[in-house]
Write an enzyme that holds these catalytic residues in place. Structure first.
Site, PDB file in Angstrom:
ATOM      1  N   THR A 163     -14.758 -58.923  28.739  1.00  0.00           N
ATOM      2  CA  THR A 163     -14.758 -57.641  28.031  1.00  0.00           C
ATOM      3  C   THR A 163     -14.561 -57.883  26.543  1.00  0.00           C
ATOM      4  O   THR A 163     -14.071 -58.924  26.124  1.00  0.00           O
ATOM      5  CB  THR A 163     -13.622 -56.702  28.506  1.00  0.00           C
ATOM      6  OG1 THR A 163     -12.368 -57.306  28.217  1.00  0.00           O
ATOM      7  CG2 THR A 163     -13.744 -56.385  29.980  1.00  0.00           C
TER       8      THR A 163
ATOM      9  N   SER B   7     -11.766 -50.885  26.181  1.00  0.00           N
ATOM     10  CA  SER B   7     -12.446 -52.107  26.599  1.00  0.00           C
ATOM     11  C   SER B   7     -13.892 -51.810  26.962  1.00  0.00           C
ATOM     12  O   SER B   7     -14.234 -50.721  27.405  1.00  0.00           O
ATOM     13  CB  SER B   7     -11.726 -52.746  27.783  1.00  0.00           C
ATOM     14  OG  SER B   7     -11.733 -51.872  28.893  1.00  0.00           O
TER      15      SER B   7
ATOM     16  N   HIS C 218      -4.511 -60.808  36.289  1.00  0.00           N
ATOM     17  CA  HIS C 218      -5.567 -60.383  35.378  1.00  0.00           C
ATOM     18  C   HIS C 218      -6.325 -61.505  34.687  1.00  0.00           C
ATOM     19  O   HIS C 218      -7.462 -61.317  34.246  1.00  0.00           O
ATOM     20  CB  HIS C 218      -4.948 -59.465  34.311  1.00  0.00           C
ATOM     21  CG  HIS C 218      -5.925 -58.594  33.591  1.00  0.00           C
ATOM     22  ND1 HIS C 218      -7.291 -58.761  33.670  1.00  0.00           N
ATOM     23  CD2 HIS C 218      -5.741 -57.539  32.764  1.00  0.00           C
ATOM     24  CE1 HIS C 218      -7.889 -57.844  32.921  1.00  0.00           C
ATOM     25  NE2 HIS C 218      -6.976 -57.098  32.362  1.00  0.00           N
TER      26      HIS C 218
END
Length: 422
Positions: A359, A348, A232
């Site tokens: 984000t 988000s 991520h």
């Protein structure tokens, strides 16, 4: 924020199924590899078309307007620079992202073993699909029993633990093998289980069949069901959706091999290297412990999907309300009905229309949403047309406020919050 987190990457890595047609594991894997190679070539040549916001631009006047969707804004695609040749390197206190340019190989994980295969020739051209297929067939045909001490299990450990163990591996002469894995363009995981039958498999795999530090792992189950898992810290959901759309369309429109291809005509493998790890007793114990920890997390996780078919985004947009708002409102209403009070929620919000945008978070639990939930839950004498009109007005007001928050990218980031993949 992500690189400072010390828990296992199992917490944040994202896994998604690909909408490809299942079939022979060998054929599906070959097509995935070739399509990823084409994507890599197009990215390097600057031929990819940027994603667009589909009308969800955060502020008017930012970015380049898309000709396809006049109301949308093109998104920053700089995150794609970390897709290939990138690994998250474990360090104590804070990890680092490492990208190696000019890499020609990829990694294959199968039954706890790690193999190195070339994807590109010395001139940077994609190897023939038949060569790639022959190499994968060689790996799938390896008759050895599963690895007793699969080193890849260590990547599932907490980050500080893995950082110390990685230094041990380097000190014991495994630095070259680690470098080959970490510099690879991507990982291919050839699973011995059916992905369709086991939802946990996409996220966790078998013990030792995932290298969780890699920027991207493409996964092919024994049943030919395919998926992708992504670390991520280098990207967000919009980029993953973009990659998946491009890859699946390429496989559908230009498959490199078909399920009619016969493995009987394959030439012998030309350049498959299986990495060997010589582990001392302490590292063997660490590998076993890491595998058990991974199994514990997997066993404590369950997945259930629910498909709502009554209506979808097109109907909601046609009714003048935000589909995202309706989903968030439904979650808040469910919580209110379950527990008798409203929830403070966080969502988000993409800032990808800005250069290097990622984000931010905003709070969909607005005053309007609270009033809407109260009316839904109340034993009110107002009913029929009047109640319907009231609820419609409240939903529309909630949607307008939701859109306003998105347009302002209202932030609540403190460095420790969970942004999710939105």
């Amino acid at each position: 924020m992500f690189l400072k987190r010390r828990e296992s990457l199992l917490i944040n890595n994202g896994g998604l199924n690909l909408a490809t047609t299942p079939g022979s594991q060998l054929v599906c894997a070959t097509n995935l590899i070739v399509s990823f190679a084409r994507f890599h070539r197009s990215l390097k040549a600057g031929l990819l078309t940027p994603a667009n916001s589909h009308g969800l631009a955060h502020r008017h006047g930012t970015g380049f307007v898309s000709a396809i969707y006049p109301k949308s804004v093109l998104m920053c695609m700089s995150q794609l620079d970390r897709l290939f040749g990138t690994s998250r390197i474990p360090q104590e206190s804070q990890d680092e992202l490492q990208t190696k340019l000019g890499t020609h190989h990829f990694v294959v994980l199968h039954q706890g073993y790690i193999y190195i295969c070339n994807l590109l020739d010395d001139s940077g051209y994609i190897l023939p699909a038949s060569t790639i297929m022959a190499n994968l067939h060689h790996i799938l045909s390896d008759s050895q029993p599963p690895a007793q001490f699969p080193v890849a299990s260590l990547t599932a450990e907490r980050r500080d633990i893995w950082a110390r163990l990685r230094k041990q591996l380097q000190a014991q002469g495994q630095e070259s093998a680690l470098s080959l894995i970490e510099s690879a363009l991507f990982c291919l995981c050839l699973d011995d289980k059916n992905l369709k039958e086991d939802s946990n498999q996409m996220f966790f795999g078998n013990v030792g069949d995932r290298w969780f530090d890699k920027s991207a792992q493409i996964i092919v189950g024994k049943d030919g069901v395919t998926g992708i898992q992504v670390e991520h810290s280098w990207c967000n959901g919009m980029i993953i959706k973009y990659i998946i759309d491009m890859i699946t369309k390429d496989i559908e429109n230009r498959p490199a091999v078909t399920h009619g291809n016969s493995v009987m005509n394959l030439e012998p493998a030309t350049d498959v290297q299986r990495l060997e790890f010589d582990l001392d007793s302490s590292l063997q114990t660490a590998v076993v412990t890491a595998g058990r920890n991974l199994q514990t997390i997997s066993a404590s996780t369950s997945f259930h999907s629910f498909e709502f078919r009554d209506y979808g985004a097109i109907f909601l947009k046609g009714s003048g309300v935000s589909p995202d708002c309706i989903v968030q409102l439904a979650l808040q209403l469910a919580f209110t009905r379950l527990y008798g009070h409203h929830a403070v929620t966080c969502e988000s919000c993409s800032t990808g229309t800005f250069l290097h945008g990622r984000t931010e978070t905003f709070r969909p639990a607005t005053t309007e949403a609270l009033e809407c939930c109260k009316v839904f839950c109340a034993d009110s004498p107002r009913h029929g047309f009047h109640r319907t009109t009231l609820l419609r007005n409240l939903i529309e007001a909630t949607s307008q406020q939701h859109k306003q928050l998105i347009s302002e990218a209202a932030t609540g980031r403190d460095g420790d919050g969970d942004e999710g993949w939105g």
